[in-house]
Design a protein around this motif. Structure first.
Motif, PDB file in Angstrom:
ATOM      1  N   ALA A   1       0.813  -1.224   0.000  1.00 31.23           N
ATOM      2  CA  ALA A   1       0.000   0.000   0.000  1.00 31.23           C
ATOM      3  C   ALA A   1       0.841   1.266   0.000  1.00 31.23           C
ATOM      4  CB  ALA A   1      -0.934   0.004   1.213  1.00 31.23           C
ATOM      5  N   LEU A   2       1.973   1.252   0.715  1.00 30.74           N
ATOM      6  CA  LEU A   2       2.818   2.441   0.864  1.00 30.74           C
ATOM      7  C   LEU A   2       1.930   3.651   1.170  1.00 30.74           C
ATOM      8  CD1 LEU A   2       5.403   1.769  -1.995  1.00 30.74           C
ATOM      9  CD2 LEU A   2       5.643   1.232   0.441  1.00 30.74           C
ATOM     10  N   GLY A   3       2.104   4.761   0.452  1.00 28.34           N
ATOM     11  CA  GLY A   3       1.303   5.959   0.691  1.00 28.34           C
ATOM     12  C   GLY A   3       0.271   6.202  -0.384  1.00 28.34           C
ATOM     13  N   TRP A   4      -0.176   5.130  -1.061  1.00 30.26           N
ATOM     14  CA  TRP A   4      -1.095   5.311  -2.185  1.00 30.26           C
ATOM     15  C   TRP A   4      -2.381   6.009  -1.770  1.00 30.26           C
ATOM     16  CZ3 TRP A   4      -5.924   4.105  -3.877  1.00 30.26           C
ATOM     17  CH2 TRP A   4      -6.169   4.422  -5.215  1.00 30.26           C
ATOM     18  N   GLU A   5      -2.941   5.678  -0.609  1.00 35.62           N
ATOM     19  CA  GLU A   5      -4.194   6.319  -0.181  1.00 35.62           C
ATOM     20  C   GLU A   5      -4.021   7.831  -0.082  1.00 35.62           C
ATOM     21  OE1 GLU A   5      -6.333   3.100   2.694  1.00 35.62           O
ATOM     22  OE2 GLU A   5      -4.278   3.701   3.174  1.00 35.62           O
ATOM     23  N   ALA A   6      -2.926   8.276   0.534  1.00 36.27           N
ATOM     24  CA  ALA A   6      -2.676   9.712   0.670  1.00 36.27           C
ATOM     25  C   ALA A   6      -2.457  10.364  -0.692  1.00 36.27           C
ATOM     26  CB  ALA A   6      -1.475   9.953   1.578  1.00 36.27           C
ATOM     27  N   LEU A   7      -1.793   9.672  -1.605  1.00 34.76           N
ATOM     28  CA  LEU A   7      -1.549  10.196  -2.947  1.00 34.76           C
ATOM     29  C   LEU A   7      -2.862  10.436  -3.688  1.00 34.76           C
ATOM     30  CD1 LEU A   7       0.131  10.827  -5.526  1.00 34.76           C
ATOM     31  CD2 LEU A   7       0.225   8.360  -5.919  1.00 34.76           C
ATOM     32  N   ILE A   8      -3.743   9.453  -3.716  1.00 33.93           N
ATOM     33  CA  ILE A   8      -4.990   9.610  -4.466  1.00 33.93           C
ATOM     34  C   ILE A   8      -5.889  10.652  -3.815  1.00 33.93           C
ATOM     35  CG2 ILE A   8      -6.382   7.756  -3.429  1.00 33.93           C
ATOM     36  CD1 ILE A   8      -6.127   8.569  -7.176  1.00 33.93           C
ATOM     37  N   GLU A   9      -5.884  10.702  -2.487  1.00 34.74           N
ATOM     38  CA  GLU A   9      -6.672  11.729  -1.809  1.00 34.74           C
ATOM     39  C   GLU A   9      -6.163  13.116  -2.185  1.00 34.74           C
ATOM     40  OE1 GLU A   9      -6.505  10.524   2.304  1.00 34.74           O
ATOM     41  OE2 GLU A   9      -7.927   8.886   1.954  1.00 34.74           O
ATOM     42  N   ARG A  10      -4.836  13.277  -2.254  1.00 38.38           N
ATOM     43  CA  ARG A  10      -4.275  14.575  -2.627  1.00 38.38           C
ATOM     44  C   ARG A  10      -4.664  14.931  -4.060  1.00 38.38           C
ATOM     45  NH1 ARG A  10       1.668  16.562  -2.019  1.00 38.38           N
ATOM     46  NH2 ARG A  10       1.541  15.572   0.019  1.00 38.38           N
TER      47      ARG A  10
END
Length: 150
Positions: free
Chosen positions: A99-108
């Motif tokens: 997952a890494l930081g994918w959730e934060a990336l897409i939210e941004r």
């Protein structure tokens, strides 16, 4: 929802539930002309299962068409892009591992669209792109020599 591209994402399995091993989402592309730009996930595998609609993928220079029930995978580091083969929308079940930081990336990315900092394709302005590449180097990179177009 991304107000520019009209796409939406529903988090099915957040990274926190897998100890960061993966994140799984339902991704909806309601517009029949939806296209992603060519890009790379340096340390993520992206796996798509088509639930509804038809999608054309280009992964590492190879093109394939997928429909309901088909699964397509882009390994880490492989340049890839995808586009809807309309006339209907697309529903994808997508898994990113790890997952890494994918959730934060897409939210941004969705926030940038809501703030009017993207073009008509949902591509952030150059300053924002540089910030994303700096903040998410394991998750996102430009495709080497890529045109950005499918």
């Amino acid at each position: 929802m991304n107000p520019v591209t009209c796409e939406s994402i529903v988090f099915r399995v957040p990274a926190a539930e897998t100890g960061g091993a993966r994140v799984e989402v339902d991704w909806f592309w309601p517009r029949p002309d939806h296209r992603t730009i060519e890009h790379v996930h340096p340390q993520l595998e992206e796996r798509w299962e088509v639930v509804l609609g038809r999608v054309r993928f280009r992964i590492g220079g190879e093109e394939t068409t997928a429909g309901p029930g088909d699964v397509v995978v882009a390994p880490p580091g492989a340049p890839h892009c995808a586009w809807s083969l309309g006339p209907t929308g697309v529903h994808l079940r997508v898994r990113f591992s790890p997952a890494l930081g994918w959730e934060a990336l897409i939210e941004r990315l969705f926030v940038l669209a809501r703030e009017g900092k993207t073009d008509a394709r949902g591509m952030p302005n150059p300053e924002c792109v540089l910030a994303l590449l700096r903040d998410f180097p394991r998750e996102l990179a430009p495709a080497p020599g890529g045109t950005g177009q499918p």
